[in-house]
Motif scaffolding. Structure first.
Motif, PDB file in Angstrom:
ATOM      1  N   PHE A  38      46.870  24.719  28.385  1.00 36.62           N
ATOM      2  CA  PHE A  38      47.412  24.068  29.583  1.00 36.62           C
ATOM      3  C   PHE A  38      48.486  24.941  30.225  1.00 36.62           C
ATOM      4  O   PHE A  38      48.517  25.104  31.449  1.00 36.62           O
ATOM      5  N   ILE A  39      49.365  25.523  29.407  1.00 41.02           N
ATOM      6  CA  ILE A  39      50.445  26.373  29.922  1.00 41.02           C
ATOM      7  C   ILE A  39      49.876  27.599  30.616  1.00 41.02           C
ATOM      8  O   ILE A  39      50.354  28.015  31.674  1.00 41.02           O
ATOM      9  N   ARG A  40      48.825  28.180  30.031  1.00 37.53           N
ATOM     10  CA  ARG A  40      48.197  29.346  30.662  1.00 37.53           C
ATOM     11  C   ARG A  40      47.674  29.009  32.052  1.00 37.53           C
ATOM     12  O   ARG A  40      47.866  29.762  33.003  1.00 37.53           O
ATOM     13  N   TRP A  41      47.015  27.871  32.147  1.00 38.50           N
ATOM     14  CA  TRP A  41      46.473  27.457  33.442  1.00 38.50           C
ATOM     15  C   TRP A  41      47.595  27.109  34.406  1.00 38.50           C
ATOM     16  O   TRP A  41      47.503  27.388  35.603  1.00 38.50           O
ATOM     17  N   PHE A  42      48.653  26.515  33.898  1.00 39.24           N
ATOM     18  CA  PHE A  42      49.756  26.128  34.777  1.00 39.24           C
ATOM     19  C   PHE A  42      50.441  27.354  35.369  1.00 39.24           C
ATOM     20  O   PHE A  42      50.956  27.306  36.494  1.00 39.24           O
ATOM     21  N   LYS A  43      50.453  28.441  34.632  1.00 35.51           N
ATOM     22  CA  LYS A  43      51.077  29.668  35.133  1.00 35.51           C
ATOM     23  C   LYS A  43      50.356  30.228  36.354  1.00 35.51           C
ATOM     24  O   LYS A  43      50.912  31.043  37.099  1.00 35.51           O
ATOM     25  N   LEU A  44      49.118  29.786  36.576  1.00 37.99           N
ATOM     26  CA  LEU A  44      48.381  30.228  37.769  1.00 37.99           C
ATOM     27  C   LEU A  44      49.080  29.808  39.057  1.00 37.99           C
ATOM     28  O   LEU A  44      48.868  30.407  40.114  1.00 37.99           O
ATOM     29  N   THR A  45      49.912  28.758  38.971  1.00 36.00           N
ATOM     30  CA  THR A  45      50.603  28.284  40.176  1.00 36.00           C
ATOM     31  C   THR A  45      51.518  29.352  40.757  1.00 36.00           C
ATOM     32  O   THR A  45      51.866  29.297  41.942  1.00 36.00           O
ATOM     33  N   ALA A  46      51.915  30.338  39.954  1.00 41.28           N
ATOM     34  CA  ALA A  46      52.794  31.409  40.442  1.00 41.28           C
ATOM     35  C   ALA A  46      52.117  32.244  41.523  1.00 41.28           C
ATOM     36  O   ALA A  46      52.788  32.803  42.392  1.00 41.28           O
ATOM     37  N   GLU A  47      50.787  32.334  41.477  1.00 42.73           N
ATOM     38  CA  GLU A  47      50.087  33.150  42.467  1.00 42.73           C
ATOM     39  C   GLU A  47      49.332  32.334  43.505  1.00 42.73           C
ATOM     40  O   GLU A  47      48.643  32.877  44.362  1.00 42.73           O
ATOM     41  N   ILE A  48      49.493  30.995  43.459  1.00 37.61           N
ATOM     42  CA  ILE A  48      48.669  30.153  44.321  1.00 37.61           C
ATOM     43  C   ILE A  48      49.099  30.197  45.783  1.00 37.61           C
ATOM     44  O   ILE A  48      48.249  30.201  46.685  1.00 37.61           O
ATOM     45  N   ASN A  49      50.405  30.252  46.069  1.00 40.42           N
ATOM     46  CA  ASN A  49      50.869  30.208  47.455  1.00 40.42           C
ATOM     47  C   ASN A  49      50.400  31.398  48.299  1.00 40.42           C
ATOM     48  O   ASN A  49      49.872  31.204  49.388  1.00 40.42           O
ATOM     49  N   PRO A  50      50.586  32.649  47.834  1.00 44.10           N
ATOM     50  CA  PRO A  50      50.084  33.774  48.640  1.00 44.10           C
ATOM     51  C   PRO A  50      48.572  33.759  48.802  1.00 44.10           C
ATOM     52  O   PRO A  50      48.052  34.149  49.851  1.00 44.10           O
ATOM     53  N   LEU A  51      47.861  33.276  47.787  1.00 41.67           N
ATOM     54  CA  LEU A  51      46.404  33.207  47.868  1.00 41.67           C
ATOM     55  C   LEU A  51      45.975  32.191  48.933  1.00 41.67           C
ATOM     56  O   LEU A  51      45.105  32.470  49.766  1.00 41.67           O
ATOM     57  N   LEU A  52      46.593  31.017  48.910  1.00 38.27           N
ATOM     58  CA  LEU A  52      46.259  29.984  49.898  1.00 38.27           C
ATOM     59  C   LEU A  52      46.647  30.420  51.309  1.00 38.27           C
ATOM     60  O   LEU A  52      45.928  30.128  52.277  1.00 38.27           O
ATOM     61  N   LYS A  53      47.757  31.111  51.439  1.00 37.55           N
ATOM     62  CA  LYS A  53      48.169  31.624  52.748  1.00 37.55           C
ATOM     63  C   LYS A  53      47.132  32.591  53.302  1.00 37.55           C
ATOM     64  O   LYS A  53      46.794  32.558  54.495  1.00 37.55           O
ATOM     65  N   PHE A  54      46.600  33.435  52.431  1.00 34.69           N
ATOM     66  CA  PHE A  54      45.550  34.374  52.840  1.00 34.69           C
ATOM     67  C   PHE A  54      44.301  33.622  53.287  1.00 34.69           C
ATOM     68  O   PHE A  54      43.691  33.951  54.319  1.00 34.69           O
ATOM     69  N   PHE A  55      43.895  32.603  52.529  1.00 38.05           N
ATOM     70  CA  PHE A  55      42.709  31.821  52.885  1.00 38.05           C
ATOM     71  C   PHE A  55      42.882  31.132  54.237  1.00 38.05           C
ATOM     72  O   PHE A  55      41.947  31.077  55.036  1.00 38.05           O
ATOM     73  N   ARG A  56      44.072  30.591  54.494  1.00 34.62           N
ATOM     74  CA  ARG A  56      44.315  29.891  55.762  1.00 34.62           C
ATOM     75  C   ARG A  56      44.303  30.849  56.944  1.00 34.62           C
ATOM     76  O   ARG A  56      43.838  30.493  58.036  1.00 34.62           O
ATOM     77  N   SER A  57      44.797  32.047  56.739  1.00 32.07           N
ATOM     78  CA  SER A  57      44.936  32.991  57.851  1.00 32.07           C
ATOM     79  C   SER A  57      43.720  33.886  58.043  1.00 32.07           C
ATOM     80  O   SER A  57      43.628  34.609  59.032  1.00 32.07           O
ATOM     81  N   THR A  58      42.778  33.824  57.095  1.00 29.05           N
ATOM     82  CA  THR A  58      41.608  34.710  57.156  1.00 29.05           C
ATOM     83  C   THR A  58      40.326  33.892  57.163  1.00 29.05           C
ATOM     84  O   THR A  58      39.817  33.512  56.092  1.00 29.05           O
ATOM     85  N   PRO A  59      39.781  33.589  58.335  1.00 28.21           N
ATOM     86  CA  PRO A  59      38.534  32.819  58.404  1.00 28.21           C
ATOM     87  C   PRO A  59      37.394  33.539  57.693  1.00 28.21           C
ATOM     88  O   PRO A  59      37.270  34.765  57.768  1.00 28.21           O
ATOM     89  N   ASN A  60      36.584  32.776  57.006  1.00 31.63           N
ATOM     90  CA  ASN A  60      35.426  33.323  56.298  1.00 31.63           C
ATOM     91  C   ASN A  60      34.166  33.009  57.103  1.00 31.63           C
ATOM     92  O   ASN A  60      34.039  31.926  57.670  1.00 31.63           O
ATOM     93  N   LYS A  61      33.245  33.950  57.169  1.00 33.36           N
ATOM     94  CA  LYS A  61      32.025  33.768  57.960  1.00 33.36           C
ATOM     95  C   LYS A  61      30.997  32.862  57.279  1.00 33.36           C
ATOM     96  O   LYS A  61      30.021  32.452  57.897  1.00 33.36           O
ATOM     97  N   ILE A  62      31.216  32.567  56.006  1.00 30.65           N
ATOM     98  CA  ILE A  62      30.271  31.729  55.259  1.00 30.65           C
ATOM     99  C   ILE A  62      30.428  30.269  55.689  1.00 30.65           C
ATOM    100  O   ILE A  62      31.550  29.770  55.795  1.00 30.65           O
ATOM    101  N   PRO A  63      29.322  29.559  55.955  1.00 25.63           N
ATOM    102  CA  PRO A  63      29.425  28.136  56.312  1.00 25.63           C
ATOM    103  C   PRO A  63      30.202  27.349  55.259  1.00 25.63           C
ATOM    104  O   PRO A  63      29.914  27.445  54.070  1.00 25.63           O
ATOM    105  N   THR A  64      31.189  26.588  55.724  1.00 26.01           N
ATOM    106  CA  THR A  64      32.075  25.872  54.808  1.00 26.01           C
ATOM    107  C   THR A  64      32.187  24.414  55.229  1.00 26.01           C
ATOM    108  O   THR A  64      32.470  24.115  56.389  1.00 26.01           O
ATOM    109  N   PHE A  65      31.963  23.524  54.285  1.00 23.82           N
ATOM    110  CA  PHE A  65      31.972  22.081  54.540  1.00 23.82           C
ATOM    111  C   PHE A  65      33.050  21.451  53.666  1.00 23.82           C
ATOM    112  O   PHE A  65      32.943  21.436  52.449  1.00 23.82           O
TER     113      PHE A  65
END
Length: 280
Positions: free
Chosen positions: A177-204
């Motif tokens: 659980f602790i290992r998975w929880f540590k993933l939160t340290a990198e989640i914000n920059p990753l989500l920011k990239f996803f929001r600012s970079t549209p993907n051409k793949i159809p997404t629902f």
């Protein structure tokens, strides 16, 4: 390699791969399997440390718990099964892994169906993450998990989803659980990239109207991403596939069928053009 289950359809080459969230397992798709296998080839998998994908001795010394490392686990399995292309259906943290997979291996993704999608952590979510980081090594992880489950799924009609995820989380150990929880340290920059970079793949995006932590960010994302669409299921929280399985199944099956038919038409047109060109 990740533990997995496949259901092969005799009359189609279309694949649908299901990715669960943190603390869950492939069993959360139990209300989808029966319907989806009638139409498609189905792949269910357990992420590392979840379900039947038990940590190995090697994992005990592995510190590379990153979104890229976990995404590579999925890629390794897809290649092992020789699946050239698949539609991907994910829930909660599984949606982040699907989007990351699509960035790394876009040629293998037919479409993305992101349910209970996480696109941004609002102020309340970030406070929760900080509290978790502070107490993760002190409190029993199930206390934290129950607390987070209640905050994310607070209403009485969310109770079944809460209990399901808590039941699955009991199969994790504290260290995992602790290992998975540590993933939160990198989640914000990753989500920011996803929001600012549209993907051409159809997404629902399929969201519950009561998914108050994550729905607002998804709405904004869909407004700015051309190939994205959003459907909101009323009287439903974060885990839409569990709370409203009949509606979820019909909507997603229809979406995948439509996307697949469009792809078939495009391929057919390309082949006809190639034939004409070869004759000339």
């Amino acid at each position: 390699m990740l533990d997995y289950t496949t259901y092969i359809h005799k009359e189609t080459t279309i694949w649908v791969t299901f990715i669960h969230g943190a603390g869950g397992s492939s069993s959360i798709w139990y209300q989808q399997v029966r319907e989806f296998r009638k139409h498609f080839n189905v792949l269910l998998l357990d992420l590392r440390g979840h379900g039947k994908s038990k940590p190995s001795l090697k994992d005990a010394f592995d510190t590379s718990y990153t979104f890229d490392a976990i995404t590579n686990d999925i890629s390794e399995l897809i290649e092992h099964l020789k699946i050239k292309k698949s539609h991907f259906v994910g829930i909660s943290l599984g949606t982040i892994l699907i989007r990351n997979y699509a960035e790394k291996y876009p040629h293998r993704v037919e479409s993305m169906i992101l349910a209970g999608a996480i696109m941004k952590l609002n102020f309340r979510s970030q406070i929760l993450m900080r509290l978790g980081i502070i107490f993760k090594s002190v409190l029993p992880y199930l206390w934290l998990y129950r607390f987070f489950a209640f905050i994310i799924m607070p209403n009485s009609n969310h109770k079944h989803s809460r209990l399901l995820f808590i039941r699955e989380a009991k199969k994790l150990c504290q260290k995992e659980f602790i290992r998975w929880f540590k993933l939160t340290a990198e989640i914000n920059p990753l989500l920011k990239f996803f929001r600012s970079t549209p993907n051409k793949i159809p997404t629902f995006y399929v969201m519950g109207s009561e998914d108050y932590l994550f729905l607002p960010a998804v709405k904004k994302t869909v407004e700015n991403h051309e190939n994205s669409s959003l459907l909101i299921i009323e009287y439903c929280g974060h885990v839409v596939n569990v709370e409203q399985p009949k509606i979820f199944n019909q909507l997603v099956i229809d979406y995948i069928s439509d996307i697949s038919w469009e792809t078939i038409l495009v391929l057919k047109t390309l082949k006809e053009q190639q034939k004409l060109h070869s004759k000339v």
